[in-house]
Design a protein around this motif. Structure first.
Motif, PDB file in Angstrom:
ATOM      1  N   VAL A   7      32.303   5.447  26.694  1.00  0.00           N
ATOM      2  CA  VAL A   7      31.808   6.589  27.476  1.00  0.00           C
ATOM      3  C   VAL A   7      32.890   7.053  28.450  1.00  0.00           C
ATOM      4  CG1 VAL A   7      30.115   7.278  29.225  1.00  0.00           C
ATOM      5  CG2 VAL A   7      29.376   6.022  27.198  1.00  0.00           C
ATOM      6  N   GLU A   8      33.544   6.110  29.114  1.00  0.00           N
ATOM      7  CA  GLU A   8      34.615   6.463  30.052  1.00  0.00           C
ATOM      8  C   GLU A   8      35.768   7.156  29.325  1.00  0.00           C
ATOM      9  OE1 GLU A   8      35.635   2.835  32.102  1.00  0.00           O
ATOM     10  OE2 GLU A   8      33.648   2.706  33.029  1.00  0.00           O
ATOM     11  N   ALA A   9      36.091   6.685  28.119  1.00  0.00           N
ATOM     12  CA  ALA A   9      37.157   7.312  27.342  1.00  0.00           C
ATOM     13  C   ALA A   9      36.792   8.746  26.961  1.00  0.00           C
ATOM     14  CB  ALA A   9      37.456   6.483  26.092  1.00  0.00           C
ATOM     15  N   LEU A  10      35.541   8.958  26.565  1.00  0.00           N
ATOM     16  CA  LEU A  10      35.094  10.306  26.201  1.00  0.00           C
ATOM     17  C   LEU A  10      35.135  11.239  27.411  1.00  0.00           C
ATOM     18  CD1 LEU A  10      32.117   9.441  23.838  1.00  0.00           C
ATOM     19  CD2 LEU A  10      34.272  10.543  23.182  1.00  0.00           C
ATOM     20  N   ILE A  11      34.676  10.748  28.553  1.00  0.00           N
ATOM     21  CA  ILE A  11      34.698  11.575  29.764  1.00  0.00           C
ATOM     22  C   ILE A  11      36.136  11.880  30.165  1.00  0.00           C
ATOM     23  CG2 ILE A  11      34.188  11.554  32.248  1.00  0.00           C
ATOM     24  CD1 ILE A  11      31.467  10.346  31.511  1.00  0.00           C
ATOM     25  N   SER A  12      37.020  10.909  29.995  1.00  0.00           N
ATOM     26  CA  SER A  12      38.431  11.132  30.288  1.00  0.00           C
ATOM     27  C   SER A  12      39.004  12.224  29.388  1.00  0.00           C
ATOM     28  CB  SER A  12      39.213   9.829  30.108  1.00  0.00           C
ATOM     29  OG  SER A  12      40.582  10.053  30.267  1.00  0.00           O
ATOM     30  N   LEU A  13      38.684  12.172  28.104  1.00  0.00           N
ATOM     31  CA  LEU A  13      39.146  13.212  27.177  1.00  0.00           C
ATOM     32  C   LEU A  13      38.588  14.581  27.572  1.00  0.00           C
ATOM     33  CD1 LEU A  13      38.759  11.486  23.698  1.00  0.00           C
ATOM     34  CD2 LEU A  13      40.900  12.233  24.763  1.00  0.00           C
ATOM     35  N   MET A  14      37.315  14.614  27.924  1.00  0.00           N
ATOM     36  CA  MET A  14      36.680  15.886  28.264  1.00  0.00           C
ATOM     37  C   MET A  14      37.123  16.421  29.627  1.00  0.00           C
ATOM     38  SD  MET A  14      32.839  15.671  26.677  1.00  0.00           S
ATOM     39  CE  MET A  14      32.284  14.300  27.671  1.00  0.00           C
ATOM     40  N   SER A  15      37.825  15.596  30.392  1.00  0.00           N
ATOM     41  CA  SER A  15      38.315  16.011  31.711  1.00  0.00           C
ATOM     42  C   SER A  15      39.806  16.335  31.697  1.00  0.00           C
ATOM     43  CB  SER A  15      38.064  14.903  32.728  1.00  0.00           C
ATOM     44  OG  SER A  15      36.698  14.591  32.796  1.00  0.00           O
ATOM     45  N   ASP A  16      40.427  16.254  30.540  1.00  0.00           N
ATOM     46  CA  ASP A  16      41.865  16.464  30.423  1.00  0.00           C
ATOM     47  C   ASP A  16      42.254  17.873  30.848  1.00  0.00           C
ATOM     48  OD1 ASP A  16      44.187  14.791  28.934  1.00  0.00           O
ATOM     49  OD2 ASP A  16      44.550  16.959  28.706  1.00  0.00           O
ATOM     50  N   GLU A  17      43.508  18.025  31.267  1.00  0.00           N
ATOM     51  CA  GLU A  17      44.003  19.338  31.690  1.00  0.00           C
ATOM     52  C   GLU A  17      44.206  20.288  30.506  1.00  0.00           C
ATOM     53  OE1 GLU A  17      47.530  18.928  34.017  1.00  0.00           O
ATOM     54  OE2 GLU A  17      46.581  17.566  35.442  1.00  0.00           O
ATOM     55  N   VAL A  18      44.476  19.737  29.339  1.00  0.00           N
ATOM     56  CA  VAL A  18      44.764  20.553  28.159  1.00  0.00           C
ATOM     57  C   VAL A  18      43.449  20.916  27.448  1.00  0.00           C
ATOM     58  CG1 VAL A  18      45.992  20.611  25.950  1.00  0.00           C
ATOM     59  CG2 VAL A  18      46.983  19.389  27.906  1.00  0.00           C
ATOM     60  N   ALA A  19      43.253  22.201  27.245  1.00  0.00           N
ATOM     61  CA  ALA A  19      42.006  22.683  26.646  1.00  0.00           C
ATOM     62  C   ALA A  19      41.765  22.087  25.259  1.00  0.00           C
ATOM     63  CB  ALA A  19      42.010  24.207  26.569  1.00  0.00           C
ATOM     64  N   ALA A  20      42.808  21.953  24.459  1.00  0.00           N
ATOM     65  CA  ALA A  20      42.647  21.413  23.106  1.00  0.00           C
ATOM     66  C   ALA A  20      42.139  19.971  23.139  1.00  0.00           C
ATOM     67  CB  ALA A  20      43.969  21.482  22.343  1.00  0.00           C
ATOM     68  N   VAL A  21      42.542  19.224  24.146  1.00  0.00           N
ATOM     69  CA  VAL A  21      42.069  17.838  24.292  1.00  0.00           C
ATOM     70  C   VAL A  21      40.602  17.843  24.714  1.00  0.00           C
ATOM     71  CG1 VAL A  21      42.380  15.653  25.532  1.00  0.00           C
ATOM     72  CG2 VAL A  21      44.378  16.977  24.806  1.00  0.00           C
ATOM     73  N   ARG A  22      40.226  18.766  25.604  1.00  0.00           N
ATOM     74  CA  ARG A  22      38.824  18.863  26.018  1.00  0.00           C
ATOM     75  C   ARG A  22      37.945  19.237  24.831  1.00  0.00           C
ATOM     76  NH1 ARG A  22      41.233  21.748  30.298  1.00  0.00           N
ATOM     77  NH2 ARG A  22      40.174  23.685  29.751  1.00  0.00           N
ATOM     78  N   VAL A  23      38.427  20.147  23.983  1.00  0.00           N
ATOM     79  CA  VAL A  23      37.690  20.533  22.769  1.00  0.00           C
ATOM     80  C   VAL A  23      37.518  19.320  21.861  1.00  0.00           C
ATOM     81  CG1 VAL A  23      37.879  21.871  20.622  1.00  0.00           C
ATOM     82  CG2 VAL A  23      38.299  22.978  22.826  1.00  0.00           C
ATOM     83  N   ALA A  24      38.588  18.577  21.661  1.00  0.00           N
ATOM     84  CA  ALA A  24      38.519  17.375  20.814  1.00  0.00           C
ATOM     85  C   ALA A  24      37.558  16.346  21.411  1.00  0.00           C
ATOM     86  CB  ALA A  24      39.909  16.769  20.646  1.00  0.00           C
ATOM     87  N   GLY A  25      37.570  16.222  22.732  1.00  0.00           N
ATOM     88  CA  GLY A  25      36.651  15.292  23.404  1.00  0.00           C
ATOM     89  C   GLY A  25      35.200  15.687  23.204  1.00  0.00           C
ATOM     90  N   SER A  26      34.912  16.975  23.277  1.00  0.00           N
ATOM     91  CA  SER A  26      33.544  17.462  23.030  1.00  0.00           C
ATOM     92  C   SER A  26      33.126  17.200  21.594  1.00  0.00           C
ATOM     93  CB  SER A  26      33.448  18.961  23.308  1.00  0.00           C
ATOM     94  OG  SER A  26      33.107  19.203  24.630  1.00  0.00           O
ATOM     95  N   ASN A  27      34.023  17.478  20.666  1.00  0.00           N
ATOM     96  CA  ASN A  27      33.705  17.243  19.256  1.00  0.00           C
ATOM     97  C   ASN A  27      33.447  15.765  18.991  1.00  0.00           C
ATOM     98  OD1 ASN A  27      33.866  19.931  18.426  1.00  0.00           O
ATOM     99  ND2 ASN A  27      36.052  19.809  18.083  1.00  0.00           N
ATOM    100  N   ALA A  28      34.273  14.907  19.563  1.00  0.00           N
ATOM    101  CA  ALA A  28      34.093  13.458  19.389  1.00  0.00           C
ATOM    102  C   ALA A  28      32.773  13.012  20.001  1.00  0.00           C
ATOM    103  CB  ALA A  28      35.259  12.698  20.014  1.00  0.00           C
ATOM    104  N   THR A  29      32.453  13.554  21.167  1.00  0.00           N
ATOM    105  CA  THR A  29      31.199  13.203  21.836  1.00  0.00           C
ATOM    106  C   THR A  29      30.003  13.603  20.977  1.00  0.00           C
ATOM    107  OG1 THR A  29      32.232  13.409  24.005  1.00  0.00           O
ATOM    108  CG2 THR A  29      29.830  13.546  23.931  1.00  0.00           C
ATOM    109  N   ALA A  30      30.070  14.782  20.371  1.00  0.00           N
ATOM    110  CA  ALA A  30      28.976  15.241  19.499  1.00  0.00           C
ATOM    111  C   ALA A  30      28.770  14.280  18.340  1.00  0.00           C
ATOM    112  CB  ALA A  30      29.266  16.640  18.975  1.00  0.00           C
ATOM    113  N   LYS A  31      29.860  13.876  17.705  1.00  0.00           N
ATOM    114  CA  LYS A  31      29.758  12.972  16.556  1.00  0.00           C
ATOM    115  C   LYS A  31      29.207  11.613  16.965  1.00  0.00           C
ATOM    116  CE  LYS A  31      33.391  15.177  13.913  1.00  0.00           C
ATOM    117  NZ  LYS A  31      34.792  15.151  13.521  1.00  0.00           N
TER     118      LYS A  31
END
Length: 131
Positions: A7-31
């Motif tokens: 969960v912490e890793a997913l939140i970290s991804l979704m909080s990244d400065e780079v939009a593409a990383v935030r998008v990837a974090g959201s997609n990973a969270t959905a899956k």
């Protein structure tokens, strides 16, 4: 402990400065949420959903992040077990039907069309039909 680190890793991804990383974090969270909903504590599910719905859906810097937030919610709606939690959160996404980005508006329309097929959820509880 393993779930908490994930969960912490997913939140970290979704909080990244780079939009593409935030998008990837959201997609990973959905899956992950759609597959392991029952194995993840309710508090952690709430944290992840709040991040997507409160932060990503209102991300002023990236329309891709906003559109992905809507697509993430649509993906989660495919699982019946998510409906009880998402039902109360969906109205906060309704205003995105007026987003300046066509990509975001399209994602909202696709979500509404999906909600229209679901029992127990009404699209007009998310977006006012007058709009």
């Amino acid at each position: 402990a393993c779930v908490q680190k994930s969960v912490e890793a997913l939140i970290s991804l979704m909080s990244d400065e780079v939009a593409a990383v935030r998008v990837a974090g959201s997609n990973a969270t959905a899956k992950i949420l759609s597959q392991f909903w029952v194995a993840i504590p309710a508090n952690d599910i709430r944290k992840l959903l709040n991040h997507i719905i409160a932060k990503h859906a209102s991300d002023l810097t990236s329309s891709a992040v906003r559109a992905t937030a809507i697509k993430t919610v649509t993906t989660l709606l495919e699982e019946d077990k998510t409906h009880a939690v998402l039902r109360s959160l969906l109205p906060s996404l309704g205003n995105l039907i007026h987003d300046k980005s066509e990509k975001v508006r399209l994602a909202v329309v696709e979500m509404l069309l999906f909600v229209k097929k679901l029992r127990g959820m009404k699209y007009y509880h998310i977006v006012d039909p007058q709009n």
